[in-house]
Write a protein that holds these residues in place. Sequence first.
Motif, mmCIF file in Angstrom:
data_model
loop_
_atom_site.group_PDB
_atom_site.id
_atom_site.type_symbol
_atom_site.label_atom_id
_atom_site.label_comp_id
_atom_site.label_asym_id
_atom_site.label_seq_id
_atom_site.Cartn_x
_atom_site.Cartn_y
_atom_site.Cartn_z
ATOM 1 N N ALA A 52 48.033 49.894 43.224
ATOM 2 C CA ALA A 52 49.263 50.110 42.447
ATOM 3 C C ALA A 52 49.519 48.989 41.449
ATOM 4 O O ALA A 52 50.515 49.031 40.724
ATOM 5 C CB ALA A 52 50.459 50.239 43.403
ATOM 6 N N TRP A 53 48.646 48.016 41.384
ATOM 7 C CA TRP A 53 48.870 46.889 40.473
ATOM 8 C C TRP A 53 48.344 47.159 39.068
ATOM 9 O O TRP A 53 48.699 46.452 38.132
ATOM 10 C CB TRP A 53 48.162 45.626 40.998
ATOM 11 N N VAL A 54 47.483 48.132 38.917
ATOM 12 C CA VAL A 54 46.689 48.250 37.689
ATOM 13 C C VAL A 54 47.571 48.437 36.461
ATOM 14 O O VAL A 54 47.515 47.652 35.507
ATOM 15 C CB VAL A 54 45.672 49.401 37.811
ATOM 16 N N GLU A 55 48.418 49.473 36.447
ATOM 17 C CA GLU A 55 49.210 49.762 35.248
ATOM 18 C C GLU A 55 50.240 48.672 34.967
ATOM 19 O O GLU A 55 50.366 48.225 33.820
ATOM 20 C CB GLU A 55 49.888 51.122 35.389
ATOM 21 N N PRO A 56 51.019 48.201 35.945
ATOM 22 C CA PRO A 56 51.949 47.095 35.643
ATOM 23 C C PRO A 56 51.232 45.839 35.140
ATOM 24 O O PRO A 56 51.732 45.142 34.252
ATOM 25 C CB PRO A 56 52.653 46.849 36.978
ATOM 26 N N GLU A 111 36.459 44.241 47.803
ATOM 27 C CA GLU A 111 36.205 45.470 47.043
ATOM 28 C C GLU A 111 37.440 45.892 46.267
ATOM 29 O O GLU A 111 37.353 46.302 45.098
ATOM 30 C CB GLU A 111 35.772 46.574 48.004
ATOM 31 N N GLN A 112 38.627 45.816 46.879
ATOM 32 C CA GLN A 112 39.856 46.215 46.181
ATOM 33 C C GLN A 112 40.147 45.290 45.000
ATOM 34 O O GLN A 112 40.563 45.750 43.931
ATOM 35 C CB GLN A 112 41.024 46.212 47.168
ATOM 36 N N LEU A 158 40.368 44.501 38.917
ATOM 37 C CA LEU A 158 39.939 43.798 37.698
ATOM 38 C C LEU A 158 39.108 44.702 36.804
ATOM 39 O O LEU A 158 39.218 44.649 35.571
ATOM 40 C CB LEU A 158 39.152 42.542 38.081
ATOM 41 N N ASP A 159 38.277 45.569 37.394
ATOM 42 C CA ASP A 159 37.503 46.498 36.580
ATOM 43 C C ASP A 159 38.415 47.534 35.932
ATOM 44 O O ASP A 159 38.205 47.934 34.775
ATOM 45 C CB ASP A 159 36.457 47.204 37.442
ATOM 46 N N ALA A 160 39.445 47.989 36.652
ATOM 47 C CA ALA A 160 40.339 49.013 36.101
ATOM 48 C C ALA A 160 41.198 48.457 34.976
ATOM 49 O O ALA A 160 41.415 49.130 33.955
ATOM 50 C CB ALA A 160 41.225 49.577 37.215
ATOM 51 N N VAL A 161 41.684 47.229 35.127
ATOM 52 C CA VAL A 161 42.475 46.626 34.051
ATOM 53 C C VAL A 161 41.594 46.360 32.825
ATOM 54 O O VAL A 161 42.029 46.524 31.678
ATOM 55 C CB VAL A 161 43.130 45.315 34.542
ATOM 56 N N ASP A 162 40.348 45.953 33.081
ATOM 57 C CA ASP A 162 39.355 45.771 32.013
ATOM 58 C C ASP A 162 39.877 44.848 30.910
ATOM 59 O O ASP A 162 39.872 45.175 29.731
ATOM 60 C CB ASP A 162 38.966 47.128 31.416
ATOM 61 N N LEU A 206 41.804 38.076 31.673
ATOM 62 C CA LEU A 206 42.334 38.059 33.033
ATOM 63 C C LEU A 206 41.217 37.787 34.036
ATOM 64 O O LEU A 206 41.372 36.979 34.960
ATOM 65 C CB LEU A 206 43.014 39.391 33.343
ATOM 66 N N THR A 207 40.078 38.463 33.871
ATOM 67 C CA THR A 207 38.958 38.250 34.786
ATOM 68 C C THR A 207 38.496 36.803 34.751
ATOM 69 O O THR A 207 38.218 36.201 35.802
ATOM 70 C CB THR A 207 37.803 39.188 34.424
ATOM 71 N N ARG A 208 38.434 36.225 33.556
ATOM 72 C CA ARG A 208 38.015 34.826 33.451
ATOM 73 C C ARG A 208 38.996 33.902 34.172
ATOM 74 O O ARG A 208 38.592 32.935 34.832
ATOM 75 C CB ARG A 208 37.886 34.423 31.979
ATOM 76 N N ARG A 209 40.276 34.186 34.049
ATOM 77 C CA ARG A 209 41.266 33.320 34.688
ATOM 78 C C ARG A 209 41.230 33.454 36.205
ATOM 79 O O ARG A 209 41.409 32.471 36.933
ATOM 80 C CB ARG A 209 42.647 33.642 34.135
#
Length: 946
Positions: free
Chosen positions: A562-566, A601-602, A607-611, A615-618
């Motif tokens: 549920a974190w992806v869109e926010p 895995e979650q 991180l893949d869904a937010v793309d 953010l991934t680097r941080r």
Amino acid sequence: MAIRHLNYRLDEEPVTGAVRLVPVPVPPDPEAAAAVPEGGSTRARASASEPDSGGVSGAVPAQASGSESGGEPGPWADDAEVAEWVALAVGAGRGRGADGLGREARFSFSRLPDGASLLCRTGGAGRGVRAIHLTGADAAHFAEEWPVTLLAAGAGALDSVTDTDAGTGTGGDVDPDPDFNSDPDFNSGSEPGSGSALDSGTGELPVPGGPFGTAELTRFARAHEPRVAPFLADVRRLFDDPAGRQLVVAEESPDTVARWIALACASLPPAYVPSLTFTTRAADPGRAPQHIVGIGPDADFDRFDSATLDHLYRVHDGLDGPGSPPATDIWATWTARLWIAGVPLPRATAATATVAADNGAAPDARDGTADSADSAPDSDAFSPTRLVPVLLRAGLLSGGDLAELTGDARRDAVAALVAAVRVSGGGPAAGRTGGGSSAGRAREGSPEGRTGEGPSTGGTADTAPGPGAPTADQAPPPVDPAHLTALCRELHAHDPDAAAPLALALARHRLGGVGPRELSFELADVCAELPLGDHAERALRAEYGGDADEALWRALREPPEAWVEPLRLALAVAADGGRGIDAAMKRLARALRAPDGTDREQAAHVLDAVDYAPLTRRVLKLLGSDGGIGRLDLLRDLAASPQGDWLRRNLDDHSPQPLRLAVAAAQWGGPGAGLRGVDLFGRLAEILPGRRVSDAATLRQMWRLVWRGTEPAPADLPWLARTCTVPLLVQAGLGRHITGVVTAPDRVDQETVAFARDLLHERGLNRCQRATAHLLVLAQDLADRRRALPQSVHRLQALHVDAAPLAVTVRRGVGDLVALSLVRAEAPQLARPPVFDYLISSGPELLDPYRQLMLDERRRDQLDRDLPLQPEDISAYYYLWRPTRRPGTSLDWRQVAQELLREILAPVVARLDERRLGEVATVIANRQGEARVREWNAWRHGFHAG
């Protein structure tokens, strides 16, 4: 206010022959008086008898005068004094050709000591002068129009009036000079249809128009482009220092000088124009009372004298002379740029401002309606900020131009740009580079998009304002936001602080027209495209990103999916200042580190869904930098898990070093045929900068990843000590893991001693390890003669006790070093305690290398050469090696001493003569007594007998 029209002709005194100006009568004009409507202004004509001048008999009618207010004429100077002023203003009787004023028409404007103004024009082949003498408190108000309008059409209109008046005079006793009224040069200023001064609707002043209109001045400025800015800079300096150097303009024709003066008047703020005095031609500039003095090629003036050019005058030479060094001024440079581009200058209301004419001070505001930038006493009418909006709209302003400003001027200029943002056109994309209407940009950048006539001249322009010139009922045209954005970037390169308000205004302008659905993406684009500083970005986030951050904070209470869109929305509006994104990154990093594969895995899925790569680097940065050495095991486990492929896919050269090392260790040191020990350690070092370990933190990380709580093999310790260096290992707190290089080395050499010396800084050594390191260091210092042997014997013996049990290699290595120190020591030191006691009690670890060194062929040859000449050394070696029954003497020492006495000392003594033998006996007797001498003699005789 009173206006007087004056006519003069050049005449010669019949007695002295001096050349002077003689008044020419101007009779009353009853038709003009009758034409004044009821309630309008009246012209009161006054006539008086004047003394005979120039030897002319009879009464001469007085010069014409009038009062604009309709009352009686005010007081003014007498005619003789005015005539002197006129002569001074036009330069009558001076310079070359002093008998005349020159055939060219001259035009001059002067301010008189009593506050009046004097406008003069010569004619009649240099034999006549037309003048307007204006007095009263309102003189400056009308004088604002004179320099431009009278240069254009005033002289011609004035000729029409005065020629008519002179031709209809009634003073029959005086016949005006016919050449004075009929000279075509004198009447060449009239324009068709201009009419007379009385028909112009201005009462006493001529109408505008003629050859000095804005179009003509624009063409003139373009033709003299290199000289415009330096000339205007010197004109501007006149108002900084009214008593400063005059401007001398050298031109072939007075008309060219007149155009320079018209250009100056049209460029100045209107309130300063009445203070600018000039003459278009002077024979001797040194006696001209005006600010700007025009000269011709025949003037009495040295245009090539360096002192004149650099210190006495400011010379602008159009006759191929060098001129004065060009002056620079930002106002002048920008004004010249507008002239050459044909863009109207911003002008204040000319009719409401005045200036102190006697000292050139800043102008006053007469009735409060003038533009404060031009008329207020304490404002800077020459501030370049006034020119910023029009330069901006014309595309003539750059960030480098703004950077040249300083202090308040730069802040005011940026404030003007911020104001221009509010009226700039376009929607959210208008401020982007390349955005906006290309047709609109073409119109603004082309000549058709501006006025073709040139800068405005304060209400005297002969053409209507173009589309680029704002009028009273027309707002300024909008500025292309793309141009403002480019200008903001240029200014940011020079002064980021100055550009910050403009960048923030551009950002808000773009975001103000964006809908809620597009706001997040547009804010991200704005932050990427505009040079916003940290403060500006925080301000925008506070305005547009607060709701998104709170929504993310609430979503973190739900499962990770549920974190992806926010999270995506909060990142889009750059809501980094809130608590939501920070908490989300920490939660993701903690999940990736967790031993549970489900959490890993979650987190990877989110991180893949937010793309969003930043953010991934941080998150990876937090993953690699958070925690101690023990968490490296978790990173290696993550790299070896199914999420290891995701981790390797998102790593780059900028990822945290611990993370890259953990991934490499899991990849190369896997189960089966993977690398182990120093092989894996060396492979990991290849990914480091310089392919070597250079800091303690990295060394600790690699040590943990390779050995994971175990110890390196003893055979690998020397390699590690050489590769990582013992000081770095000690600094990393790993010195206790490599003590084997000192306590159990394969051999003792210089490298081993160096390891021992560095290892002494390790705090984790036990007593035996530290004593062993000290023993090796002390033995090396004794061998190198850095320490004295007698003072170190007791320390040596104590270290042997503390370091026990010593490894065989260490005992032998220390013995070799101490034996070397004994061989190099002086013989008398060896024969005295404590060295003697230590030596005779030693075992084979010390005595075997000592015997070998003493019996070395090179050492024996040296003793054979040196001992015969050194009776003290012979005595010492005899005492040292003689047979003894002293308690504590080892059997090994008795054997070694007997051999050395026989092989080294006996051959030397056998070659000594009686004198040398006597010297040795004397030394023995003095040091050891007569009993030792008898023992010496007995050994020597027994040696000879044997």
